[in-house]
Design a protein around this motif. Structure first.
Motif, short mmCIF file in Angstrom:
data_model
loop_
_atom_site.label_atom_id
_atom_site.label_comp_id
_atom_site.label_asym_id
_atom_site.label_seq_id
_atom_site.Cartn_x
_atom_site.Cartn_y
_atom_site.Cartn_z
N LEU A 90 56.41 16.48 60.91
CA LEU A 90 55.00 15.74 60.97
C LEU A 90 54.43 15.45 62.18
O LEU A 90 55.44 15.24 63.11
N PRO A 91 53.21 15.54 62.45
CA PRO A 91 52.85 15.29 63.70
C PRO A 91 52.73 13.73 64.05
O PRO A 91 52.84 12.92 63.29
N ASP A 92 52.82 13.54 65.41
CA ASP A 92 52.81 11.98 65.83
C ASP A 92 51.36 11.73 65.45
O ASP A 92 50.12 12.10 65.31
N ILE A 93 51.14 10.33 65.21
CA ILE A 93 50.11 9.40 64.90
C ILE A 93 49.31 9.40 66.26
O ILE A 93 49.88 8.76 67.14
N THR A 94 47.87 9.52 66.10
CA THR A 94 47.06 9.19 66.89
C THR A 94 46.00 8.15 66.65
O THR A 94 46.26 7.61 65.48
N THR A 95 44.85 7.99 67.43
CA THR A 95 44.02 6.97 66.85
C THR A 95 42.45 7.71 66.75
O THR A 95 42.39 8.64 67.41
N GLN A 96 41.61 7.02 66.14
CA GLN A 96 40.23 7.79 65.81
C GLN A 96 39.40 6.55 65.72
O GLN A 96 39.88 5.49 65.16
N THR A 97 38.04 6.82 65.83
CA THR A 97 36.95 5.70 65.91
C THR A 97 36.26 6.04 64.39
O THR A 97 35.96 7.19 64.17
N LEU A 98 36.24 5.02 63.55
CA LEU A 98 35.65 5.17 62.17
C LEU A 98 34.39 4.47 62.08
O LEU A 98 34.16 3.31 62.46
N LYS A 99 33.20 5.13 61.67
CA LYS A 99 32.11 4.53 61.58
C LYS A 99 32.00 3.99 60.13
O LYS A 99 32.08 4.72 59.14
N ILE A 112 41.00 3.10 64.67
CA ILE A 112 42.20 2.87 63.58
C ILE A 112 43.00 3.94 64.23
O ILE A 112 43.15 5.07 64.64
N LYS A 113 44.59 3.56 63.85
CA LYS A 113 45.47 4.65 63.59
C LYS A 113 45.26 5.60 62.63
O LYS A 113 44.97 5.48 61.56
N LYS A 114 45.77 6.88 63.10
CA LYS A 114 45.33 8.19 62.04
C LYS A 114 46.66 8.49 61.51
O LYS A 114 47.49 9.16 61.64
N TYR A 115 46.95 7.57 60.53
CA TYR A 115 48.01 7.54 59.64
C TYR A 115 48.12 8.69 58.65
O TYR A 115 49.49 9.24 58.46
N TYR A 116 47.11 9.50 58.71
CA TYR A 116 47.04 10.51 57.57
C TYR A 116 45.83 11.40 57.95
O TYR A 116 44.85 10.97 58.50
N GLU A 117 45.73 12.80 57.47
CA GLU A 117 44.64 13.66 57.56
C GLU A 117 44.40 13.85 56.00
O GLU A 117 44.93 14.17 55.19
#
Length: 357
Positions: A90-99, A112-117
């Motif tokens: 599994l890839p490491d968790i990154t962060t993303q901006t959610l609108k 938010i942390k990108k727990y999933y795709e």
């Protein structure tokens, strides 16, 4: 004639001996013997007790191991090896901006942390539904981190197929050779696919979160006993955006004087495959509500997760989980009964007051 056969046999034996002591064949045999020897050596990994990394206190795909002491029980020793490659990277968790749209109608942004795709068949017109699902899924994973005192480190892939009618859901499931009877969603671990009947937003999100937790469980530790897999999914499926899990609804089990015994749930694996598994779902949900709101209960859940992660390709035996319960939470059955009776009495009293009014 017999003399000729014996002579031919002697020639063949001499030829084989010569080949064996030639460099190439000898090397091949030595390598083969080494491989056989390595296969017969005891598996050190299976004879060790799983521990999380103390420096990071996080849960990734793998848990580090520490040899167990002779004076302590090693919960991992009873695991049986299944020789198959079932663990994914599994890839490491990154962060993303959610609108997202706030209560007052204005637009807000969250990092938010990108727990999933998420991969889904929904179109752009379903943005509001997907945003709500995203926020509640994040709340579910954050809830696990906060309650268990861990840090999730890996991103899970969630593949959803939403069917917007009952007929569409039934047809899709039947084409896969499966039965849609008695369910509105299912998770297929062999191809990491969640199928959800989406007849309204609230119901669809609840089911989607339930199936997403199955995908999370499968990605982090593979197969687990049904009461654990379903109990965690049931417990988190109703979580709201703020990370609040509603109290257990005792009306589902109002016909029971006491909860199903934990030992019964542990040994109920075959009963889940019957059409009368409703009480197993609700009792497993009740158990997780109890465990996740109790210090020792959370310790039990975390220990089970750690040991499951130590060997992705096997299921932690029910006997080992029973040992964990008695080692960490000796009076778990009694406390579970007290918790259930208190909740049931509150329900009965509330119904009585409502009737009198």
């Amino acid at each position: 004639m017999s003399y000729k056969k014996n002579t031919l046999l002697i020639i063949v034996i001499i030829a084989l001996v010569s080949l064996i002591f030639s460099h190439n064949l000898y090397g091949y045999l030595e390598l083969s013997l080494n491989k056989l020897a390595s296969l017969t050596q005891p598996n050190e990994h299976l004879n060790s007790q799983a521990k999380t990394k103390k420096t990071e206190k996080g849960i990734g795909l793998k848990a580090t191991t520490k040899p167990s002491q002779p004076s302590q029980r090693s919960f991992a020793q009873k695991k049986k090896v299944k020789v198959n490659k079932c663990q994914s990277t599994l890839p490491d968790i990154t962060t993303q901006t959610l609108k997202y749209q706030q209560v007052d109608g204005s637009i807000g942004y969250k990092s938010i942390k990108k727990y999933y795709e998420i991969n889904t068949n929904l179109a752009k017109g379903d943005d509001e539904f997907l945003t709500e699902l995203t926020l509640r899924l994040n709340a579910a994973f954050q809830h696990l981190e906060k309650k268990l005192g861990i840090t999730l480190k890996k991103t899970v892939t969630l593949n959803f197929v939403f069917q917007t009618s009952r007929a569409g859901y039934e047809n899709y499931v039947k084409k896969l050779g499966l039965s849609p009877e008695g369910n509105q969603g299912m998770y297929l671990s062999y191809n990491n696919l969640s199928i959800v009947e989406l007849t309204d937003s609230k119901q669809g999100i609840t089911i989607a979160i339930h199936e997403a937790i199955h995908a999370f469980n499968n990605a982090y530790w593979g197969h687990s006993l049904r009461f654990f897999n379903e109990g965690l999914a049931q417990h988190l499926s109703a979580i709201d955006q703020k990370g609040i899990v509603p109290p257990f609804d005792f009306s589902w089990l109002a016909h029971q004087s006491y909860p199903m015994q934990i030992s019964t749930l542990l040994f109920s694996e075959t009963d889940w495959h019957t059409n009368n598994n409703h009480e197993l779902y609700q009792n497993s949900k009740a158990l997780f509500n109890f465990l996740m709101n109790n210090d020792k209960g959370r310790e039990v859940v975390l220990k089970i997760m750690q040991l499951e992660m130590a060997d992705h390709c096997t299921t932690l035996p029910k006997e080992t989980i029973e040992e964990i319960l008695f080692d960490i939470f000796p009076n778990h059955e009694q406390e579970f009964n007290y918790w259930f009776r208190d909740g049931l009495n509150e329900l009965i009293e509330a119904r009585r007051s409502s009737f009198n009014n």
